[in-house]
Design an enzyme around this catalytic site. Structure first.
Site, PDB file in Angstrom:
ATOM      1  CE1 TYR A   1      30.088  65.449  24.452  1.00  0.00           C
ATOM      2  CE2 TYR A   1      32.527  65.522  24.273  1.00  0.00           C
ATOM      3  CZ  TYR A   1      31.222  66.269  24.291  1.00  0.00           C
ATOM      4  OH  TYR A   1      31.087  67.734  24.284  1.00  0.00           O
TER       5      TYR A   1
ATOM      6  CB  SER B   1      33.784  68.523  21.667  1.00  0.00           C
ATOM      7  OG  SER B   1      34.772  68.369  22.873  1.00  0.00           O
TER       8      SER B   1
HETATM    9  P1  NAD Z   1      23.914  71.815  28.144  1.00  0.00           P
HETATM   10  O1  NAD Z   1      23.673  70.560  28.797  1.00  0.00           O
HETATM   11  O2  NAD Z   1      23.978  72.958  28.996  1.00  0.00           O
HETATM   12  O3  NAD Z   1      22.708  71.748  26.746  1.00  0.00           O
HETATM   13  C1  NAD Z   1      22.639  70.906  26.008  1.00  0.00           C
HETATM   14  C2  NAD Z   1      21.222  71.172  25.263  1.00  0.00           C
HETATM   15  O4  NAD Z   1      20.904  70.014  24.559  1.00  0.00           O
HETATM   16  C3  NAD Z   1      20.001  71.413  26.167  1.00  0.00           C
HETATM   17  O5  NAD Z   1      19.082  72.448  25.569  1.00  0.00           O
HETATM   18  C4  NAD Z   1      19.202  70.343  26.179  1.00  0.00           C
HETATM   19  O6  NAD Z   1      17.892  70.452  26.574  1.00  0.00           O
HETATM   20  C5  NAD Z   1      19.379  69.797  24.985  1.00  0.00           C
HETATM   21  N1  NAD Z   1      19.308  68.221  24.779  1.00  0.00           N
HETATM   22  C6  NAD Z   1      19.775  67.192  25.314  1.00  0.00           C
HETATM   23  N2  NAD Z   1      19.447  65.986  24.928  1.00  0.00           N
HETATM   24  C7  NAD Z   1      18.632  66.303  24.026  1.00  0.00           C
HETATM   25  C8  NAD Z   1      17.501  65.561  23.051  1.00  0.00           C
HETATM   26  N3  NAD Z   1      17.487  64.160  23.184  1.00  0.00           N
HETATM   27  N4  NAD Z   1      16.703  66.272  22.221  1.00  0.00           N
HETATM   28  C9  NAD Z   1      16.658  67.720  22.323  1.00  0.00           C
HETATM   29  N5  NAD Z   1      17.570  68.712  22.890  1.00  0.00           N
HETATM   30  C10 NAD Z   1      18.454  67.844  23.779  1.00  0.00           C
HETATM   31  O7  NAD Z   1      25.318  71.375  27.346  1.00  0.00           O
HETATM   32  P2  NAD Z   1      26.456  72.345  26.407  1.00  0.00           P
HETATM   33  O8  NAD Z   1      27.588  72.085  27.393  1.00  0.00           O
HETATM   34  O9  NAD Z   1      25.762  73.748  26.217  1.00  0.00           O
HETATM   35  O10 NAD Z   1      26.654  71.357  25.259  1.00  0.00           O
HETATM   36  C11 NAD Z   1      25.992  71.848  24.209  1.00  0.00           C
HETATM   37  C12 NAD Z   1      26.944  71.352  22.916  1.00  0.00           C
HETATM   38  O11 NAD Z   1      28.370  71.654  23.154  1.00  0.00           O
HETATM   39  C13 NAD Z   1      27.100  69.844  23.136  1.00  0.00           C
HETATM   40  O12 NAD Z   1      26.936  69.309  21.787  1.00  0.00           O
HETATM   41  C14 NAD Z   1      28.450  69.583  23.792  1.00  0.00           C
HETATM   42  O13 NAD Z   1      28.762  68.083  23.645  1.00  0.00           O
HETATM   43  C15 NAD Z   1      29.062  70.583  23.125  1.00  0.00           C
HETATM   44  N6  NAD Z   1      30.299  70.962  23.957  1.00  0.00           N
HETATM   45  C16 NAD Z   1      30.107  71.321  25.257  1.00  0.00           C
HETATM   46  C17 NAD Z   1      31.324  71.756  25.950  1.00  0.00           C
HETATM   47  C18 NAD Z   1      31.466  72.153  27.272  1.00  0.00           C
HETATM   48  O14 NAD Z   1      32.547  72.247  27.890  1.00  0.00           O
HETATM   49  N7  NAD Z   1      30.409  72.458  28.029  1.00  0.00           N
HETATM   50  C19 NAD Z   1      32.729  71.420  25.341  1.00  0.00           C
HETATM   51  C20 NAD Z   1      32.719  71.169  23.981  1.00  0.00           C
HETATM   52  C21 NAD Z   1      31.549  70.637  23.429  1.00  0.00           C
END
Ligand code: NAD
Length: 260
Positions: free
Chosen positions: A155, A142
């Site tokens: 985080y 991130s």
């Molecule tokens: P999201 O909530 O849409 O998806 C998260 C995914 O992780 C889902 O499929 C969920 O079921 C899975 N998950 C959560 N806990 C779990 C566990 N214990 N075991 C297995 N699966 C698990 O979130 P997202 O925004 O798509 O995030 C995905 C990644 O991107 C994360 O690592 C997040 O930190 C990173 N990220 C997101 C953003 C943003 O703005 N959305 C920005 C930077 C980084």
């Protein structure tokens, strides 16, 4: 481009992971999905994306907090497709609170899912990649792997940690065909971020649209969300021959957030 390769994408039932799985399937990679929620919807979206390239799709519901589940996920992936060539460590959760109010169990969960799980997946995936002398590990960090924000201690610590882990794995494999890189998105409008939009709307009495603008204005100069599709394309670049010598990078796609 990726026909005959297998990609394991953790947390791929939603958001960024789902977008990455679709991009990899479109290029012909077989996909192992993982995550909670609407598995059938995710599976059909990835199958549809990979249909023209005849990509196959499997699913394992490992809880990425649990070491035994992670080891089982890797065994299952090998049993389905023979090996894992591309590992995308994407599963992640968020909790927002000041340090003095941060629930201890939330700290432990954020570190376990966002950081420790990637150590375990890499630990079990690397030997086969090294034997094949080809592998791609892409860690979804991130912009919070590069800079901090108030109220996101676990985080930010986990994401800085995964950027560090990325560099070490890249160095340990630097003379091989196995590369390891991190991607560092700014805001992407997924369920994880919608929760933060909802909290802002409630706190300031704003509409959904105005809460999104406020969120962007605070951090992201472009005033635009990145998309899972754009992040999928970035992952494809890391899997391409052009990226053979990109090692240990922490590549931001953040609308200028970290440039400030
Ligand atoms: P999201 O909530 O849409 O998806 C998260 C995914 O992780 C889902 O499929 C969920 O079921 C899975 N998950 C959560 N806990 C779990 C566990 N214990 N075991 C297995 N699966 C698990 O979130 P997202 O925004 O798509 O995030 C995905 C990644 O991107 C994360 O690592 C997040 O930190 C990173 N990220 C997101 C953003 C943003 O703005 N959305 C920005 C930077 C980084």
């Amino acid at each position: 481009m990726l026909k005959g390769k297998t990609a394991l994408v953790t947390g791929s039932t939603s958001g960024i992971g789902l977008g990455i799985a679709q991009a990899l399937a479109r290029q012909g990679a077989n996909i192992v999905l993982n995550g909670f929620g609407d598995v059938d919807a995710a599976r059909s979206q990835v199958l549809a994306a990979g249909e023209a390239a005849a990509a196959r799709v499997a699913y394992h519901g490992a809880d990425m907090c649990r070491v035994a589940d992670i080891e089982d996920l890797m065994k299952y992936s090998v049993s389905q497709f023979g090996r894992v060539d591309i590992l995308v460590n994407n599963a992640g959760i968020q909790h927002v609170a000041n340090v003095e109010d941060f629930p201890v169990e939330r700290w432990d969960a954020v570190i376990a899912v966002n950081l420790t799980s990637a150590f375990h997946t890499c630990r079990v995936a690397l030997p086969a990649m090294q034997s094949a002398n080809w592998g791609r590990i892409i860690n979804v960090a991130s912009v919070h792997g590069l800079v901090g924000s108030a109220q996101k201690s676990a985080y930010v610590a986990a994401k800085h940690g995964i950027v560090g882990l990325t560099k070490v794995i890249a160095l340990e494999n630097a003379t091989t065909g196995v590369t390891c890189n991190a991607i560092c998105p700014g805001w992407v409008l997924t369920p994880l971020v919608q929760k933060q939009v909802d909290a802002k709307a409630a706190e300031h009495g704003l509409s959904d649209e105005d809460a999104k603008k406020l969120l962007l204005r605070e951090k992201e100069p472009s005033m635009q969300f990145s998309t899972p599709e754009e992040l999928g394309e970035l992952v494809l670049f890391f899997c391409s021959p052009a990226a053979n010598n990109v090692r240990g990078a922490a590549w931001n796609m953040d609308g200028g957030w970290a440039a400030q």
